[in-house]
Motif scaffolding. Structure first.
Motif, PDB file in Angstrom:
ATOM      1  N   PRO A   1       0.947  -1.270   0.035  1.00 35.04           N
ATOM      2  CA  PRO A   1      -0.015  -0.092  -0.050  1.00 35.04           C
ATOM      3  C   PRO A   1       0.811   1.236  -0.009  1.00 35.04           C
ATOM      4  O   PRO A   1       2.010   1.483   0.629  1.00 35.04           O
TER       5      PRO A   1
ATOM      6  N   ARG B   1       1.371  -0.182  -4.891  1.00 35.19           N
ATOM      7  CA  ARG B   1       2.757   0.131  -5.490  1.00 35.19           C
ATOM      8  C   ARG B   1       3.596  -1.199  -5.599  1.00 35.19           C
ATOM      9  O   ARG B   1       3.768  -1.556  -4.674  1.00 35.19           O
TER      10      ARG B   1
ATOM     11  N   GLY C   1      15.702   1.688  -0.128  1.00 36.17           N
ATOM     12  CA  GLY C   1      14.254   1.519  -0.529  1.00 36.17           C
ATOM     13  C   GLY C   1      13.825   0.932  -1.624  1.00 36.17           C
ATOM     14  O   GLY C   1      12.863   1.140  -2.144  1.00 36.17           O
TER      15      GLY C   1
ATOM     16  N   GLY D   1      13.647  -2.341  -1.807  1.00 38.09           N
ATOM     17  CA  GLY D   1      12.831  -3.735  -1.576  1.00 38.09           C
ATOM     18  C   GLY D   1      13.571  -4.631  -1.165  1.00 38.09           C
ATOM     19  O   GLY D   1      13.103  -5.895  -1.012  1.00 38.09           O
ATOM     20  N   LYS D   2      14.801  -4.407  -0.603  1.00 34.35           N
ATOM     21  CA  LYS D   2      15.773  -5.507   0.090  1.00 34.35           C
ATOM     22  C   LYS D   2      15.229  -6.124   1.215  1.00 34.35           C
ATOM     23  O   LYS D   2      14.934  -7.273   1.207  1.00 34.35           O
ATOM     24  N   SER D   3      14.682  -5.012   2.109  1.00 35.71           N
ATOM     25  CA  SER D   3      14.159  -5.707   3.284  1.00 35.71           C
ATOM     26  C   SER D   3      12.869  -6.507   3.056  1.00 35.71           C
ATOM     27  O   SER D   3      12.522  -7.437   3.537  1.00 35.71           O
ATOM     28  N   THR D   4      12.152  -5.957   2.147  1.00 36.07           N
ATOM     29  CA  THR D   4      10.900  -6.570   1.848  1.00 36.07           C
ATOM     30  C   THR D   4      10.913  -7.831   1.301  1.00 36.07           C
ATOM     31  O   THR D   4      10.488  -9.077   1.394  1.00 36.07           O
TER      32      THR D   4
ATOM     33  N   ARG E   1       5.676 -11.960   5.494  1.00 32.38           N
ATOM     34  CA  ARG E   1       4.340 -11.641   4.349  1.00 32.38           C
ATOM     35  C   ARG E   1       4.375 -12.359   3.219  1.00 32.38           C
ATOM     36  O   ARG E   1       5.473 -13.178   2.828  1.00 32.38           O
TER      37      ARG E   1
ATOM     38  N   GLN F   1      13.482   0.641  -7.824  1.00 32.99           N
ATOM     39  CA  GLN F   1      11.874   0.130  -7.495  1.00 32.99           C
ATOM     40  C   GLN F   1      11.307   0.054  -9.025  1.00 32.99           C
ATOM     41  O   GLN F   1      11.376   1.057  -9.606  1.00 32.99           O
TER      42      GLN F   1
HETATM   43  N1  LIG Z   1       4.671  -2.091   5.454  1.00 33.69           N
HETATM   44  C1  LIG Z   1       4.910  -1.451   4.387  1.00 33.69           C
HETATM   45  N2  LIG Z   1       3.726  -0.872   3.889  1.00 33.69           N
HETATM   46  C2  LIG Z   1       4.025  -0.220   2.832  1.00 33.69           C
HETATM   47  N3  LIG Z   1       4.976   0.133   2.104  1.00 33.69           N
HETATM   48  C3  LIG Z   1       6.079  -0.347   2.526  1.00 33.69           C
HETATM   49  C4  LIG Z   1       6.193  -1.356   3.892  1.00 33.69           C
HETATM   50  N4  LIG Z   1       7.482  -1.652   3.908  1.00 33.69           N
HETATM   51  C5  LIG Z   1       8.476  -1.035   3.085  1.00 33.69           C
HETATM   52  N5  LIG Z   1       7.463  -0.175   2.190  1.00 33.69           N
HETATM   53  C6  LIG Z   1       7.983   0.256   0.952  1.00 33.69           C
HETATM   54  O1  LIG Z   1       8.514  -0.529   0.154  1.00 33.69           O
HETATM   55  C7  LIG Z   1       9.721  -0.103  -0.582  1.00 33.69           C
HETATM   56  C8  LIG Z   1      10.684  -0.946  -0.014  1.00 33.69           C
HETATM   57  O2  LIG Z   1      11.292  -1.037   1.181  1.00 33.69           O
HETATM   58  P1  LIG Z   1      12.226  -1.663   2.051  1.00 33.69           P
HETATM   59  O3  LIG Z   1      12.177  -3.216   1.481  1.00 33.69           O
HETATM   60  O4  LIG Z   1      12.372  -1.501   3.344  1.00 33.69           O
HETATM   61  O5  LIG Z   1      13.650  -1.290   1.094  1.00 33.69           O
HETATM   62  P2  LIG Z   1      15.156  -1.379   1.541  1.00 33.69           P
HETATM   63  O6  LIG Z   1      15.334  -2.628   2.625  1.00 33.69           O
HETATM   64  O7  LIG Z   1      15.726  -1.928   0.200  1.00 33.69           O
HETATM   65  O8  LIG Z   1      15.740  -0.222   1.762  1.00 33.69           O
HETATM   66  C9  LIG Z   1      10.101   1.306   0.115  1.00 33.69           C
HETATM   67  O9  LIG Z   1       9.591   2.421  -0.900  1.00 33.69           O
HETATM   68  C10 LIG Z   1       9.135   1.232   1.347  1.00 33.69           C
HETATM   69  O10 LIG Z   1       8.330   2.537   1.420  1.00 33.69           O
END
Ligand SMILES: Nc1ncnc2c1ncn2[C@@H]1O[C@H](COP(=O)(O)OP(=O)(O)O)[C@@H](O)[C@H]1O
Ligand SMILES: [Mg+2]
Lengths: 263, 293
Positions: free
Chosen positions: A16, A22, A45, A47-50, A59, A213
C-alpha cells in the motif's frame, strides 16, 4: 540450480502507498546453494528488506514461491531464522532470556534452553553479559545478541537484514571478521542484505544486485576468492567485482564531464 | 560445535574492545540512589508540620479553628483506645482495595480488548470515553438510587473511578508497543498467546502501572466522596460524627488519615514500579541549562 537449499521464484509483491498499491518486488529470482553466503545489495528503499521478509515468511507474496530443499514454504515461518534491520531486543529481558525466547516458546524446558543459550553466548563473546539488560550493551554487543537469538533458533538458513548497518566503521569491521569466522565454522546458508559493497564482496560467495523500484534482480556477481578474506586485502578479481557492483549501482563510472546522476 | 571453538573463541576476544569495558556495574549504586530519592522531598512536608506546630503553640490560631499536631495526635490516641479508629480505617481501605481491584481488572480487560482488536475498539472505546466525560462524583446520587446505602454503591463508585484511567493507560500502552516487535514475534514463531504474554504485556506494563497509580489516586477521591454521601462506617463516618460535635481535632485527624492513606498507596505502587520496571533507565530530572556567560 539443482542443489539449491533456497529458491525464490518470480516473486511479486505490491504494498500500500498513498496513491494506491505500488509494486515493490517485480519478479525476483534467487537460488542459494547449501552452505553459501549470498549478499543482496541495491539502492536504498528498493525492496531489499521486503524481499528478505517475504523469504522469511513474514508476508505472503502476491505471486511467486519460496522453496526450501524443493519444498514450498511460501508465506510460512519456521524454515529460516530472520534478523531484522534493528536488533529488536526486548528491553525488559536479560541478554540470556532474549536469546532463549525462541527456544522457550518451542517448548524446550527452561533449564535446557538456558544451558544451550549459555554455550552460544560464550561463542558469541557475550559470556560476560549474560544477565545484562540490552540497554547496558554497546551497539556491537546488541547486534551480536540479536544475531545469537537468530542463530539459537537452530535453522540452517539465516536471513540477515543489514546486521551491521547501524554500527560505526570500526565495530563493523570487527563483526564482519567475526561473522566470517563463525560462518566458516558452522557453514550456515546465509542471505544477507547490506548497503556496503565492500562488506558484500568480503563475505559473499555471490553478490546479488537489485534494480531500483520495483525491485528485480539486476545482476549477479560470483566472488571466487577463498575465505577468509580481509576487506583491506582483497585480491584483484574481487576488487574488480566490487568495481562492477559499484558501477552497476551508478556510483562509479560516470564520465568526468557528465553530470553525476542524482539517485 | 566443539571443533569451532578454536576459531570463534579467539575472534570475539579481541573483536570488540568495548565489550571488555562495558560492564554491568553501578546497579547496586542505582538502587541506593533510588532509595534516597524515595525520601527526597519529604523534608518539605516536615517543614509544613513544623510551621503548623509553631503557629498553633504560639497561640496565633485559636485551637477550635486549628488544633496543633499534638492535639490531633491525642484525638487519634483517644479514638484508638475507644476502638473506633482501626475498624474505620479497615473499612475505608477495604472499599478502596475491592473497588480498585475490580476497576483495574476491568480497565485492563477493556483496554486490551480495545488496544488489540479493531472491533474491540469500536465496541468499547466510545462508551468508556462517555463515562470518562462525566465526573464520577456526579454518579453518586444515581448509584444511591440504584443500589441503596450499603457497600455496593461505594465500591461501585471506586470501580468507576479506577476503570477509566487504567483503560486509557492500557490502550495507550498496547498501541505504543513497537509494531516491529510483531515481526520479531512472527519470526521467532511465537503464537498469539506467547506474543501477548511475552511481548505486548511487558511492553505495555510501564504505561499500565502509571495508569494504576493515577487510578488509585482517583480511587481515594471516590472513597471520600462515597463516604460523605452515605456515612455508616469508615473514616467518612468518623468525619461526619466529628463535624456534628464540632471536634476540629478529629476532623483534622480524618483529613490527615486520608492524606496518609493516599501517600501510602502511592508509595506501594511506586515500589511495584521500581521492582517491575527495573530494566528501565530512570528518566533524568528535567532541568534548565545554565545561563550562557
Ligand atoms: N509495510 C509497508 N507498507 C507499505 N510500504 C512499505 C512497507 N514496507 C516497506 N514499504 C515500501 O517498500 C519499499 C521498499 O522498502 P524496503 O524493502 O524496506 O527497502 P530497502 O530495505 O531496500 O531499503 C519502500 O519504498 C518502502 O517505502
Ligand atoms: Mg531495509
Amino acid at each position: 540450480m539443482g542443489d539449491a537449499l533456497l529458491e525464490v521464484r518470480d516473486m511479486h509483491l505490491a504494498l500500500p502507498a498513498p496513491g494506491g498499491p505500488r509494486s515493490v518486488l517485480a519478479g525476483a529470482d534467487l537460488a542459494v546453494p547449501r552452505g553459501a553466503f549470498t549478499c543482496v545489495v541495491g539502492p536504498s528503499g528498493c525492496g531489499k528488506s521486503t524481499l528478505l521478509g517475504v523469504v522469511a515468511g513474514l508476508r505472503r507474496p502476491d505471486r511467486g514461491a519460496v522453496l526450501l530443499d524443493g519444498r514450498d514454504v511460501t508465506g510460512t515461518t519456521g524454515h529460516a531464522a530472520w534478523m531484522a534491520q534493528d536488533d529488536l531486543l526486548l528491553e525488559w529481558r536479560t541478554v540470556l532470556d532474549n536469546v532463549a525466547l525462541g527456544l522457550q516458546v518451542q517448548g524446550v524446558r527452561r533449564r535446557e534452553a538456558r544451558a544451550r543459550v549459555r554455550d552460544l553466548l560464550d561463542e558469541f563473546g557475550l559470556a560476560g553479559h549474560v544477565d545484562a539488560r540490552p540497554s547496558e550493551l554497546s551497539g556491537g554487543l546488541r547486534q551480536r545478541a540479536a544475531l545469537a537469538r537468530t542463530v539459537a533458533q537452530g535453522r540452517e538458513l539465516l536471513l540477515l537484514d543489514e546486521p551491521f548497518g547501524a554500527l560505526d566503521a570500526l565495530t563493523r569491521l570487527h563483526l564482519q571478521r567475526w561473522l566470517a569466522a563463525t560462518w566458516a565454522a558452522h557453514r550456515w546458508t546465509v542471505v544477507m542484505v547490506t548497503h556496503d559493497v565492500r562488506e558484500a564482496v568480503t563475505l559473499a560467495d555471490e553478490v546479488v544486485r537489485l534494480s531500483g523500484q520495483p525491485a528485480q534482480i539486476a545482476a549477479r556477481y560470483r566472488v571466487d576468492e577463498p575465505h577468509p578474506r580481509h576487506p583491506a586485502g582483497l585480491g584483484p578479481a574481487t576488487r574488480r567485482v566490487e568495481q562492477d557492483v559499484l558501477t552497476g549501482l551508478g556510483v562509479l563510472g560516470a564520465p568526468d564531464d557528465a553530470p553525476v546522476p542524482v539517485p | 560445535m566443539t571443533a569451532t571453538h578454536g576459531v570463534t573463541r579467539r575472534a570475539p576476544a579481541g573483536a570488540d574492545p568495548v565489550a571488555a569495558v562495558a560492564g554491568t556495574a553501578g546497579r547496586s549504586r542505582g538502587r541506593r540512589d533510588g532509595w534516597r530519592d524515595g525520601w527526597r522531598g519529604w523534608w518539605s512536608l516536615g517543614l509544613v508540620v513544623v510551621a503548623w506546630t509553631v503557629a498553633t503553640s504560639a497561640g496565633a490560631v485559636a485551637p477550635q479553628v486549628l488544633p496543633g499536631p499534638a492535639a490531633v495526635a491525642r484525638a487519634g490516641a483517644e479514638l484508638v483506645t475507644a476502638g473506633t479508629l482501626l475498624p474505620a480505617l479497615a473499612v475505608s481501605v477495604g472499599r478502596l482495595a475491592v473497588g480498585a481491584l475490580l476497576g483495574t481488572g476491568l480497565g485492563l480487560a477493556l483496554g486490551l480488548l480495545a488496544g488489540l482488536t479493531r472491533t474491540g475498539h469500536d465496541v468499547v472505546d466510545r462508551p468508556v470515553q462517555a463515562v470518562r466525560a462525566v465526573p464520577f462524583t456526579a454518579l453518586t446520587p444515581l448509584l444511591v438510587v440504584w443500589c441503596g446505602l450499603g457497600e455496593t454503591p461505594k465500591v461501585l463508585l471506586v470501580v468507576i473511578a479506577t476503570v477509566v484511567p487504567v483503560y486509557v493507560a492500557t490502550v495507550q500502552g498496547v498501541q505504543g508497543v513497537d509494531p516491529r516487535l510483531r515481526e520479531l514475534a512472527v519470526a521467532q514463531h511465537l503464537g498469539r498467546g506467547a506474543t501477548l504474554r511475552r511481548v505486548v504485556l511487558p511492553g505495555a506494563l510501564p504505561s499500565v502501572l502509571a495508569g494504576v497509580r493515577l487510578a488509585l489516586g482517583t480511587g481515594w477521591v471516590a472513597v471520600i466522596v462515597a463516604e460523605q454521601v452515605a456515612t455508616d462506617r469508615g473514616v467518612g463516618a468518623l468525619l461526619a460524627d466529628a463535624r456534628t460535635w464540632a471536634r476540629t481535632d478529629v476532623v483534622l485527624l480524618c483529613v490527615a488519615l486520608y492524606a496518609v492513606l493516599g501517600l501510602l498507596t502511592d508509595a506501594l505502587i511506586r515500589a511495584t514500579e521500581q521492582h517491575a520496571l527495573r530494566w528501565r533507565t530512570p528518566p533524568a530530572h528535567p532541568c534548565l541549562p545554565k545561563e550562557p556567560a
